[in-house]
Design a protein around this motif. Structure first.
Motif, PDB file in Angstrom:
ATOM      1  N   LEU A  74       0.833  -1.206   0.000  1.00  0.00           N
ATOM      2  CA  LEU A  74       0.000   0.000   0.000  1.00  0.00           C
ATOM      3  C   LEU A  74       0.868   1.256   0.000  1.00  0.00           C
ATOM      4  CD1 LEU A  74      -3.070   0.568   0.232  1.00  0.00           C
ATOM      5  CD2 LEU A  74      -2.690   0.986   2.654  1.00  0.00           C
ATOM      6  N   LEU A  75       1.912   1.249   0.828  1.00  0.00           N
ATOM      7  CA  LEU A  75       2.810   2.408   0.914  1.00  0.00           C
ATOM      8  C   LEU A  75       3.487   2.669  -0.425  1.00  0.00           C
ATOM      9  CD1 LEU A  75       4.680   2.177   4.348  1.00  0.00           C
ATOM     10  CD2 LEU A  75       3.199   4.003   3.517  1.00  0.00           C
ATOM     11  N   VAL A  76       3.944   1.591  -1.048  1.00  0.00           N
ATOM     12  CA  VAL A  76       4.595   1.746  -2.358  1.00  0.00           C
ATOM     13  C   VAL A  76       3.623   2.398  -3.328  1.00  0.00           C
ATOM     14  CG1 VAL A  76       5.471   0.487  -4.360  1.00  0.00           C
ATOM     15  CG2 VAL A  76       6.212  -0.158  -2.073  1.00  0.00           C
ATOM     16  N   GLU A  77       2.369   1.921  -3.303  1.00  0.00           N
ATOM     17  CA  GLU A  77       1.388   2.461  -4.239  1.00  0.00           C
ATOM     18  C   GLU A  77       1.073   3.926  -3.919  1.00  0.00           C
ATOM     19  OE1 GLU A  77      -1.277  -0.051  -5.726  1.00  0.00           O
ATOM     20  OE2 GLU A  77      -2.738   1.431  -6.422  1.00  0.00           O
ATOM     21  N   LEU A  78       0.920   4.232  -2.620  1.00  0.00           N
ATOM     22  CA  LEU A  78       0.615   5.609  -2.229  1.00  0.00           C
ATOM     23  C   LEU A  78       1.733   6.554  -2.655  1.00  0.00           C
ATOM     24  CD1 LEU A  78      -1.012   5.379   1.316  1.00  0.00           C
ATOM     25  CD2 LEU A  78      -2.048   6.036  -0.855  1.00  0.00           C
ATOM     26  N   LEU A  79       2.966   6.121  -2.389  1.00  0.00           N
ATOM     27  CA  LEU A  79       4.122   6.950  -2.724  1.00  0.00           C
ATOM     28  C   LEU A  79       4.188   7.173  -4.233  1.00  0.00           C
ATOM     29  CD1 LEU A  79       6.463   8.344  -1.472  1.00  0.00           C
ATOM     30  CD2 LEU A  79       7.778   6.254  -1.564  1.00  0.00           C
ATOM     31  N   HIS A  80       3.917   6.102  -4.964  1.00  0.00           N
ATOM     32  CA  HIS A  80       3.925   6.194  -6.418  1.00  0.00           C
ATOM     33  C   HIS A  80       2.823   7.139  -6.889  1.00  0.00           C
ATOM     34  CE1 HIS A  80       4.245   5.174 -10.537  1.00  0.00           C
ATOM     35  NE2 HIS A  80       3.132   4.478 -10.586  1.00  0.00           N
ATOM     36  N   ARG A  81       1.655   7.037  -6.237  1.00  0.00           N
ATOM     37  CA  ARG A  81       0.489   7.848  -6.625  1.00  0.00           C
ATOM     38  C   ARG A  81       0.710   9.344  -6.407  1.00  0.00           C
ATOM     39  NH1 ARG A  81      -4.688   5.185  -5.718  1.00  0.00           N
ATOM     40  NH2 ARG A  81      -4.742   3.542  -7.296  1.00  0.00           N
ATOM     41  N   THR A  82       1.580   9.737  -5.473  1.00  0.00           N
ATOM     42  CA  THR A  82       1.817  11.159  -5.261  1.00  0.00           C
ATOM     43  C   THR A  82       2.402  11.783  -6.520  1.00  0.00           C
ATOM     44  OG1 THR A  82       4.065  10.845  -4.476  1.00  0.00           O
ATOM     45  CG2 THR A  82       2.338  10.856  -2.805  1.00  0.00           C
ATOM     46  N   GLY A  83       2.957  10.936  -7.397  1.00  0.00           N
ATOM     47  CA  GLY A  83       3.544  11.458  -8.612  1.00  0.00           C
ATOM     48  C   GLY A  83       4.934  12.036  -8.387  1.00  0.00           C
ATOM     49  N   LEU A  84       5.438  11.918  -7.183  1.00  0.00           N
ATOM     50  CA  LEU A  84       6.740  12.525  -6.888  1.00  0.00           C
ATOM     51  C   LEU A  84       7.894  11.590  -7.213  1.00  0.00           C
ATOM     52  CD1 LEU A  84       5.944  14.327  -3.536  1.00  0.00           C
ATOM     53  CD2 LEU A  84       6.038  15.272  -5.829  1.00  0.00           C
ATOM     54  N   VAL A  85       7.645  10.279  -7.128  1.00  0.00           N
ATOM     55  CA  VAL A  85       8.696   9.319  -7.467  1.00  0.00           C
ATOM     56  C   VAL A  85       8.089   8.232  -8.346  1.00  0.00           C
ATOM     57  CG1 VAL A  85      10.086   9.661  -5.407  1.00  0.00           C
ATOM     58  CG2 VAL A  85       8.255   8.005  -5.369  1.00  0.00           C
ATOM     59  N   ARG A  86       8.940   7.575  -9.130  1.00  0.00           N
ATOM     60  CA  ARG A  86       8.446   6.508  -9.984  1.00  0.00           C
ATOM     61  C   ARG A  86       8.325   5.230  -9.177  1.00  0.00           C
ATOM     62  NH1 ARG A  86      12.423   8.363 -13.922  1.00  0.00           N
ATOM     63  NH2 ARG A  86      11.401  10.020 -15.087  1.00  0.00           N
ATOM     64  N   GLU A  87       7.673   4.224  -9.798  1.00  0.00           N
ATOM     65  CA  GLU A  87       7.373   3.032  -9.016  1.00  0.00           C
ATOM     66  C   GLU A  87       8.631   2.318  -8.553  1.00  0.00           C
ATOM     67  OE1 GLU A  87       5.097  -0.050 -10.809  1.00  0.00           O
ATOM     68  OE2 GLU A  87       4.346  -0.713  -8.865  1.00  0.00           O
ATOM     69  N   ASP A  88       9.634   2.220  -9.421  1.00  0.00           N
ATOM     70  CA  ASP A  88      10.844   1.495  -9.012  1.00  0.00           C
ATOM     71  C   ASP A  88      11.504   2.205  -7.832  1.00  0.00           C
ATOM     72  OD1 ASP A  88      11.483   3.631 -10.679  1.00  0.00           O
ATOM     73  OD2 ASP A  88      13.399   2.761 -11.238  1.00  0.00           O
ATOM     74  N   ALA A  89      11.544   3.539  -7.890  1.00  0.00           N
ATOM     75  CA  ALA A  89      12.142   4.277  -6.782  1.00  0.00           C
ATOM     76  C   ALA A  89      11.282   4.145  -5.528  1.00  0.00           C
ATOM     77  CB  ALA A  89      12.320   5.742  -7.157  1.00  0.00           C
ATOM     78  N   ALA A  90       9.949   4.111  -5.708  1.00  0.00           N
ATOM     79  CA  ALA A  90       9.060   3.976  -4.547  1.00  0.00           C
ATOM     80  C   ALA A  90       9.356   2.681  -3.813  1.00  0.00           C
ATOM     81  CB  ALA A  90       7.604   4.020  -4.998  1.00  0.00           C
ATOM     82  N   ILE A  91       9.509   1.597  -4.583  1.00  0.00           N
ATOM     83  CA  ILE A  91       9.856   0.314  -3.958  1.00  0.00           C
ATOM     84  C   ILE A  91      11.186   0.444  -3.227  1.00  0.00           C
ATOM     85  CG2 ILE A  91      10.520  -2.072  -4.426  1.00  0.00           C
ATOM     86  CD1 ILE A  91       8.560  -2.063  -6.746  1.00  0.00           C
TER      87      ILE A  91
END
Lengths: 369, 394
Positions: A74-91
């Motif tokens: 969920l955190l990875v998805e939320l962080l990704h959803r902010t649009g501030l970082v890409r998914e790989d970086a979010a992970i």
């Protein structure tokens, strides 16, 4: 084999099979690295749960750690959803932080609890047979066997139950969503199963190596078949093979069982990579070679077809001429001619080449295509 | 920075630790910028895990504890890992995420097999290879720091010499190819730099968490700027700050592993950046969103009043606030908007709870009403997008 040895292998095989089932979907859905994040991050859930329950097999701990895994996704998805970082970086941002808190907690309170960084990395499969389930005075087997068995059953049951939905959502997410299967429900369902499985596997193989059991057998199976059901069975089979061969490798080297299982899982993938019947490196190389010869024979047939219609093109039909005209070296030309002759595409009379009817047909077909 | 060090860290061990952590932050911060922008954040994860068997093999073959040798093994194994990842994705239908996870876990597993195998050897003590798992800044020697310094210098030199080329590679690889740059070679150099930066940090942060040092400082720096040069500098700064503070705290506290402490420090920097960075930060965005919503409400209210005034043909006729409630607005919101408009001079009170639009208000609504048909699409904040492509180019 002694009884504990058999029990260890049984546990290892069951855990590997339990991991391979969700692993197949993780690989197909390109979520392999989320399983990496989950299995790292849930260490925190396990440590906190362990401080509270003091029992690695307590249902409360398993529930808590599973929720931590879901929270990670969920955190990875939320962080990704902010649009501030890409998914790989979010992970890459989420799991190191959670894992670090877990490791620090362990190091700070090591000694007071029986959980240290070795368990984190390796699990304690070698000691699994000592932790027994005793019912009414009867010893009915090691705890790890039951924990792994229950998780395997849950995974198998869920996949059997939702097979069609999972298949559709994996291969055609658009259609699945249009038909009313919520992508979020399927995503988090799979994340939940992955988390639960990682908790179960953690005890045996440690946080990091669960990733190997999730991914490697499924990736190898992915190279071996195009059929989802077959891929699931193959993943389980290869996972079990990695577990058993890993156990014996560890036995030979007197080294970590979990590490050996991961190593063997990698070896199995390597074998599939090289020798898979259609997609393997060897099969691809042979296909390329075959195509090369096939292409050369067609070139030869077309060449002869072009020149047999022209009057006075006699020299073109000589074998000696081929290597100049088609820029083939002499050896290659000889080989192609004898191959084509063997297939009945051409005949040879005193060094003069002539197309057979079959060869003419092939040349005409090739020109049309 | 170097001048401040003696005061900050008077004793030899602490100075070594601080210096090592500084080099770590510098090299991974700089390299991480490129990895993050190229969406290769997790390549570092695979390569750092893959380094473990290299270290163990180097020890098994040479029985030397010399870190330069062990780190050479790490470089070789990390390189091999990166090579395999690219070979797997090129020659099979296995995707990048699976290839990364596979290499990461299998190499790490093999490393653990070798480590446990080494532990059982009668002649060789463990050689402190454990320190490579979660990092141990306190075990750094002056020699180790020299090795790390050499790695850092190599990384920085490559960035300086190939600045324009890397910039193009990150933002527009196709254009780079068209210009005749050897893109494949540049990618290989970039990969080697990531391997080098990882190896520089291995002893301090450990193989398990080293990837965070590649991702986090760069991800934090990205929030503060759209320019590549500034991002590289900021990322290096964040890396150095997190590395030094984490390493010093863990060296001064018993039983506090260095790697996780540094990772938490850098995660804190990321959190602050995500929340508070100007333009992109979540708090900033939230405030802007709120302001915009209020503006839209005021605009709507003014139009409503203007329509009423036109209907009645007079600016003198007041309307009770209850009439002015659009769907979904609470009475408080209506009051709030009306008072805001009043203080701006667009609305006036013509009796108890009676509101009317002023001439200034009408003047403001008129051009807005005309422009309505021209295109009323709500403006979206361009700054909150994720795409960096093209930004920072000359």
């Amino acid at each position: 084999m002694t009884a504990p040895q058999i029990e260890i292998q049984l546990i290892a095989a069951i855990v590997a099979a339990a991991c391979a089932l969700p692993g197949a979907f993780l690989v197909l859905r390109r979520m392999a690295l989320i399983s990496d994040a989950i299995s790292h991050a849930m260490l925190l859930g396990i440590v906190v749960g362990f401080f509270l329950t003091e029992d690695l097999n307590s249902p409360l701990l398993i529930l808590g750690a599973t929720l931590t895994g879901l929270l990670t996704a969920l955190l990875v998805e939320l962080l990704h959803r902010t649009g501030l970082v890409r998914e790989d970086a979010a992970i890459g941002l989420v799991f190191p932080a959670l894992f670090s808190i877990g490791v620090i907690l362990i190091s700070r309170y090591a000694g007071s609890v029986h959980l240290d960084t070795d368990v984190v990395l390796l699990g304690e499969l070698a000691f699994a047979p000592f932790d027994r389930v005793v019912v009414a005075g009867w010893d009915i087997g090691p705890k790890g066997l039951y924990a792994g068995g229950v998780i395997l059953l849950i995974n198998a049951a869920l996949i059997a139950l939702f097979y069609k939905e999972l298949k559709l959502a994996t291969f055609d997410p658009g259609l699945a969503a249009a038909l009313g299967f919520s992508p979020a429900a399927i995503h988090y369902g799979l994340m939940g199963v992955t988390s639960l499985t990682a908790v179960g596997a953690f005890d045996s193989v440690g946080a990091i190596l669960t990733v190997a059991l999730f991914i490697a057998p499924a990736a190898a199976a992915y190279l071996l078949t195009d059929d989802l059901a077959r891929m699931l069975f193959l993943s389980v089979g290869l996972g079990v093979a990695a577990a058993l061969s890993g156990y014996w490798l560890a036995f030979l080297l007197d080294a970590s069982i979990a590490g050996s299982m991961a190593t063997m899982a990698g070896v199995i993938f390597g074998l599939a990579w090289c020798f898979a019947p259609e997609r393997g490196l060897v099969a691809a190389a042979r296909r390329r070679a075959r195509q090369r010869w096939e292409f050369a024979q067609r070139m030869l047939a077309i060449h002869l077809l072009n020149h047999e219609r022209q009057p006075g093109a006699e020299p073109e039909l000589q074998v000696e001429h081929l290597w100049q005209e088609l820029r083939w070296d002499r050896e290659f030309a000889t080989r192609v001619v004898s191959l084509a002759e063997g297939r009945g595409l051409i005949t040879r009379q005193n060094g003069r080449l002539e197309l057979t009817d079959r060869g003419r047909l092939l040349a005409e077909e090739s020109l049309l295509a | 920075m170097a001048l401040a060090l003696p005061d900050l860290a008077p004793d030899y061990t602490l100075r070594t630790v601080a210096l090592g952590a500084m080099l770590l932050g510098l090299s991974s911060g700089v390299v991480g910028t490129y990895a993050v922008l190229r969406r290769e954040s997790l390549l570092g994860d695979a390569m750092s895990h893959a380094a473990l068997p290299g270290i163990a093999l180097a020890f098994l073959l040479t029985h030397s504890k010399e870190s330069a040798l062990l780190l050479a093994g790490a470089v070789a194994a990390g390189w091999l890992g990166a090579l395999l990842v690219s070979a797997i994705t090129r020659t099979t239908r296995v995707k990048l995420d699976t290839a990364l996870g596979l290499i990461l876990s299998v190499f790490f597993g093999f490393g653990l097999v070798l480590l446990t195998f080494i532990q059982k050897q009668p002649d060789a003590s463990q050689a402190g290879l454990d320190r490579f798992l979660f990092g141990q800044a306190a075990s750094l020697l002056r020699r180790d720091v020299m090795v790390m310094g050499a790695g850092t210098v190599a990384v920085l030199l490559a960035v300086l010499l190939l600045w324009k080329e890397f910039k193009l590679l990150v933002f527009d690889p196709d254009f780079a190819r068209v210009l005749g740059l050897r893109v494949r070679l540049l990618e290989v150099i970039l990969t080697s730099m990531i391997v080098l930066a990882i190896v520089v940090g291995l002893q301090t942060v450990g193989v398990v968490l080293m990837s965070a040092m590649v991702v986090a400082p760069a991800a934090a720096a990205r929030q503060w700027t759209d320019r590549l040069g500034l991002m590289v500098l900021l990322s290096a700064l964040f890396g150095v700050v997190a590395g030094m503070s984490g390493a010093l705290i863990s060296s001064l506290t018993p039983r506090l592993p260095t790697g996780p402490t540094i990772v938490l420090a850098v995660s804190g920097l990321v959190l602050v950046s995500l929340l508070f960075a100007p333009n992109r930060g979540l708090v900033w965005n939230w405030a802007r969103e709120r302001g915009r919503r209020g503006q839209v409400r005021a605009e709507g209210m003014l139009r409503q009043l203007a329509a009423l005034a036109e209907h009645h043909g007079s600016l003198e006729h007041g309307h009770p606030s209850a009439v002015l409630r659009a769907s979904g607005w609470s009475p408080e919101q209506v009051e709030h908007v009306l008072h805001d408009l009043e203080s701006a001079g667009y609305v006036r009170q013509v009796g108890a709870d009676r509101w009317a639009i002023t001439a200034a208000g009408m003047a403001r609504v008129r051009p807005a009403a005309e422009a309505e048909n021209a295109g009323d699409a709500p403006a979206r904040p361009a700054a909150s997008g994720t795409e960096v492509t093209g930004e920072g180019q000359p």
